[in-house]
Design an enzyme around this catalytic site. Structure first.
Site, PDB file in Angstrom:
ATOM      1  N   HIS A   1       0.807  -1.215   0.000  1.00 25.92           N
ATOM      2  CA  HIS A   1       0.000   0.000   0.000  1.00 25.92           C
ATOM      3  C   HIS A   1       0.841   1.267   0.000  1.00 25.92           C
ATOM      4  CE1 HIS A   1      -3.388  -2.617   1.744  1.00 25.92           C
ATOM      5  NE2 HIS A   1      -3.168  -2.798   0.468  1.00 25.92           N
TER       6      HIS A   1
ATOM      7  N   CYS B   1       4.006  -4.533 -26.464  1.00 27.45           N
ATOM      8  CA  CYS B   1       3.712  -3.839 -25.205  1.00 27.45           C
ATOM      9  C   CYS B   1       4.457  -4.387 -23.992  1.00 27.45           C
ATOM     10  CB  CYS B   1       2.213  -3.821 -24.940  1.00 27.45           C
ATOM     11  SG  CYS B   1       1.508  -5.442 -24.721  1.00 27.45           S
TER      12      CYS B   1
HETATM   13  C1  PEP Z   1       4.150  -9.151 -21.331  1.00 26.02           C
HETATM   14  O1  PEP Z   1       4.120 -10.352 -21.006  1.00 26.02           O
HETATM   15  O2  PEP Z   1       5.066  -8.657 -21.997  1.00 26.02           O
HETATM   16  C2  PEP Z   1       3.079  -8.248 -20.896  1.00 26.02           C
HETATM   17  C3  PEP Z   1       2.967  -7.040 -21.382  1.00 26.02           C
HETATM   18  O3  PEP Z   1       2.248  -8.702 -19.925  1.00 26.02           O
HETATM   19  P1  PEP Z   1       2.636  -8.712 -18.368  1.00 26.02           P
HETATM   20  O4  PEP Z   1       3.967  -8.027 -18.217  1.00 26.02           O
HETATM   21  O5  PEP Z   1       1.540  -8.012 -17.664  1.00 26.02           O
HETATM   22  O6  PEP Z   1       2.696 -10.179 -18.100  1.00 26.02           O
END
Ligand code: PEP
Ligand code: MG
Length: 759
Positions: free
Chosen positions: A373, A686
């Site tokens: 938190h 991403c």
């Molecule tokens: C990834 O696996 O690159 C991704 C963006 O998802 P997370 O990091 O939330 O597993």
């Protein structure tokens, strides 16, 4: 002298011993003489042949300071490291140990100079003060005696009194002691994990400065109970006032965290334990501290992030209560340095807010986790924070100069002048850089050769959305819906979820938000969801696998998303899809929810676009069948790398073993990008790679044109994009990828440096 027949157990007995100890402490004599009398007195009361006090020297060695029963020659001779022997174990775990057969315990360490081989049973408790172990109090018996819980309690209470005696003892001051002394004032470099980014230079302020309990033994237990109750109710009023404060009152996860915390102030079990301690003969403040010591000991053995967060809240409340009892509230903000770096074992969210935000440069904790938190509140307030920094609470003294490097998760204590000026320079550089990034914020993200690159951000907390505007990003390429689930006490229902998603869409305005459905399991645990043990959780029952096996859960989330986005465009993607069939099944569930909403007369989003994460290599081999079915594809480089190289992403020993800029990874990315382009399916990367300028550059060279990253990376990545000729880079990468080497990092870096590409 008290004859054994006078010994009375339980509260009355411990009260009597406490009174005797108090008188003894008031009496004159040297510290050593008083300690010698203390061990004598305790041995008589507990009916033990041995009573010994070990004191902590230099934060790492426990030295026998006084003993009744062990050979006198061993006093100041026998030393045990923390975790060595049973005494070391008690100190390491900050928890009592009671053993009928001590010598049979694997930690038993035989020290011939003590003559302890004839004693079979042992009971020991840590001597603690303000969260630090100052020593260990031990009793031993010749027979195999089983100590009961009440005896352990009584010894713990006695240890509270001893803590004051030891704390006041000049022998144990920070700069004294063999093996410690000078070396403690040398520069030190400690490592932890970054809970919030940023670099700061300041001076150390231990969190518990000022909390000194001088009165441990109660003169009048009833009066103490009343003091305790009065302080509790004062504290509750003060908390209510704090929650109403302007910077706290705005909505967001930090607010919910604080409200849950406020509820804990009414916790019955917590109050009962403090009342019990008062009945045992301690003052109100000593009772609070005793319960805190117990809570800390419990915390050490608890891994569950939810329970740890709750116990940290209790610790915070305990400190708050102590401030009320000792009348320290008004003094708290006074005479704090202008550039303070707060050092604590752990902090509750409200405790952080107690400090003047204008003076607080950074926070360093022995405990703490990214989802704790206090870390959530620190991010909201943009205070650099490092957690799991072992040793910081014992090694940092008040007023010590400190550098907190939230980029590398390091803390430099008492740095040399040259290190300090190096950091001052890098802070100044950072400021200049940030100004430069702000300058590109509103400029287009277009390469030198005219190719547009979409830059988006990854988000999970409300607070992340505030960066959408400052970063100059086009939208949210990945909204991790599990994050708001992770900080709650129970599974949010459809309406609560819809509310969260609605707020996110409102905040984002006309910028698109790609929601990823729940990606729990693996390392992302929900506090209220106890899954069964798995040997390989990252490859286990997680993400869409749970969603498809428990469709009610996924359908509720999809329903909430549909309701939140009525009249707008909704982007949804599914995590950890491993086969085309899984994607089709998930998409069918969404269609079913849309039909249901329509049948109920509800409105729908203006358009619904459905995509998938590409994190599992098997899916990359099915693109031909998958792409016609989906509206967009998002490559999660974190998981894809983990599964491509069969290398656990959270195992620090494997952290640098396989390079994201490996030929294998980049060849795969290039292939996926080409297929998406051929089928006109928007393709985004991403994972973390997208936010590192050099790695992002490599992705662009492989044909990627959409990148979603942590908000602070948008400026650096956009600067790189604007300095790049992507066509030429693509040709070079095709060339590099024919090399047999594992990684193309070095040739790529040279390529960028030679062409002035801003990596
Ligand atoms: C990834 O696996 O690159 C991704 C963006 O998802 P997370 O990091 O939330 O597993
Ligand atoms: Mg992932």
């Amino acid at each position: 002298m008290t004859a054994p027949s006078d010994i009375d157990h339980g509260w009355a007995g411990s009260r009597r011993l406490l009174r005797l100890l108090r008188d003894l402490m008031k009496a004159g004599g040297s510290s050593q003489e008083r300690l010698d009398r203390v061990v004598d007195l305790i041995a008589q009361h507990i009916v033990a042949e041995v009573c010994s006090i070990y004191a902590m020297r230099s934060g790492e060695v426990l030295e026998l300071f006084a003993s009744k029963g062990l050979k006198p020659a061993a006093v100041h001779m026998t030393r045990l490291k923390v975790n060595e022997g049973l005494v070391g174990l008690i100190a390491a775990q900050a928890r009592p140990v009671a053993l009928a057969d001590a010598q049979g315990h694997p930690n038993f360490a035989y020290r011939p100079e003590t003559g302890e081989e004839v004693y079979h049973s042992l009971m020991g408790v840590p001597i603690m003060r303000s969260g630090r172990v100052l020593g260990v109090l031990v009793v031993q018996n010749r027979t195999q005696r089983s100590y009961d819980e009440e005896e352990v309690e009584a010894l713990e209470t006695v240890a509270m009194v001893l803590a004051e005696l030891l704390a006041g003892d000049r022998l144990l001051e920070r700069t004294a002691g063999s093996g410690g002394g000078e070396s403690e004032l040398m520069p030190a470099r400690l490592t932890g994990i970054t809970l919030n980014q940023g670099i700061a230079i300041g001076v150390a302020v231990p969190h518990h400065r000022g909390i000194v309990i001088s009165q441990v033994v109660a003169e009048n237990p009833e009066a103490e109970r009343q003091r305790l109750d009065a302080a509790m109710s004062e504290m509750r009023d003060a908390l209510d006032a704090m929650l109403a404060r302007q910077e706290v009152a705005v909505a967001g996860e930090h607010r919910e965290v604080l409200e849950t915390y406020r509820m804990f102030a009414d916790d019955r079990g917590w109050r009962r334990r403090m009342h019990d301690a008062v009945r045992g003969g301690l003052t109100a403040e000593a009772s609070v501290q005793k319960v805190q010591n117990e809570t800390r000991a419990r915390m050490a053995s608890i891994k569950d992030p939810y329970l740890r967060a709750r116990l940290a809240d209790l610790e915070d409340l305990g400190n708050r209560l102590l401030h009320h009892l000792l009348g320290l509230d008004e003094k708290r903000r006074e005479d704090l340095p202008e550039d303070m770096v707060l050092i604590a074992n752990d902090l509750g969210p409200a405790e952080l807010l107690d400090y003047d935000q204008n003076r607080l440069r950074a926070v360093v904790l022995e405990q703490g986790a990214p989802t704790s938190h206090v870390a959530i509140v620190a991010r909201a307030l943009q205070i650099p924070m490092i957690g799991r920094c072992e040793g910081i609470a014992t090694q940092a003294g008040e007023g010590d100069p400190v550098i907190v490097d939230g980029e590398s998760g390091q803390v430099l204590l008492r740095p040399s002048a040259s290190v300090r000026s190096g950091f001052q320079e890098s802070i100044a550089n950072k400021k200049r850089q940030q100004a430069a990034y702000r300058a590109v914020r509103d400029l287009p993200s277009v390469t030198q050769d005219g190719q547009s690159v979409a830059l988006l951000i990854n988000a999970g907390l409300m607070i992340d959305l505030t960066h959408l505007g400052d970063a100059g990003a086009e939208g949210i390429g990945l909204y991790r819906t599990e994050v708001p689930f992770m900080i709650r006490d129970s599974f949010p229902g459809v309406e609560t979820q819809a509310d969260i998603y609605r707020r996110i869409l409102e905040h984002a305005g006309d910028k698109p938000v790609v929601f990823r459905t729940l990606d729990v399991g693996g390392d992302k645990l929900l506090p209220y969801w106890r899954g069964s043990h798995e040997d390989n959780p990252a490859m286990g029952w997680r993400a869409i696998r749970i969603g498809l096996d428990r469709p009610a859960l996924l359908r509720q989330q999809l329903r909430a998303l549909l309701r939140a986005a009525v009249g707008q465009e909704l982007y949804v993607k599914f995590p950890m899809i491993s086969s085309v069939a899984e994607f089709s099944a998930a998409r069918a569930l969404l269609q079913r929810e849309m039909d249901r909403e329509t049948a109920l007369g509800g409105a729908l989003p203006k358009a619904v676009r459905v995509g998938t994460m590409m994190e599992v290599p098997a899916l990359a081999l099915q693109l031909h069948q998958l792409l016609p079915l989906c509206d967009f594809l998002s490559l999660g480089s974190n998981d894809l790398l983990q599964f491509l190289f069969a290398a656990d992403r959270s195992n620090p020993r494997l952290a640098r073993r396989y390079d994201p800029l490996s030929s294998a990874m980049l060849t795969l990315v290039r292939d996926i990008a080409r297929q998406c382009e051929a089928q006109s399916v928007p393709f985004t990367v991403c994972g973390e790679m997208a936010g590192d300028p050099l790695e992002a550059m490599a992705l662009l060279g492989c044909g990627v044109r959409r990148l979603s990253m942590t908000p602070s990376a948008v400026g650096p990545v956009k600067t790189m994009v604007r300095s790049l000729d992507v066509q030429a880079l693509g040709d070079a990468i095709n060339q590099f990828l024919t090399l047999p080497d594992h990684s193309i990092r070095e040739p790529l870096r040279s390529y960028a440096i030679e062409r002035n590409i801003a990596i």
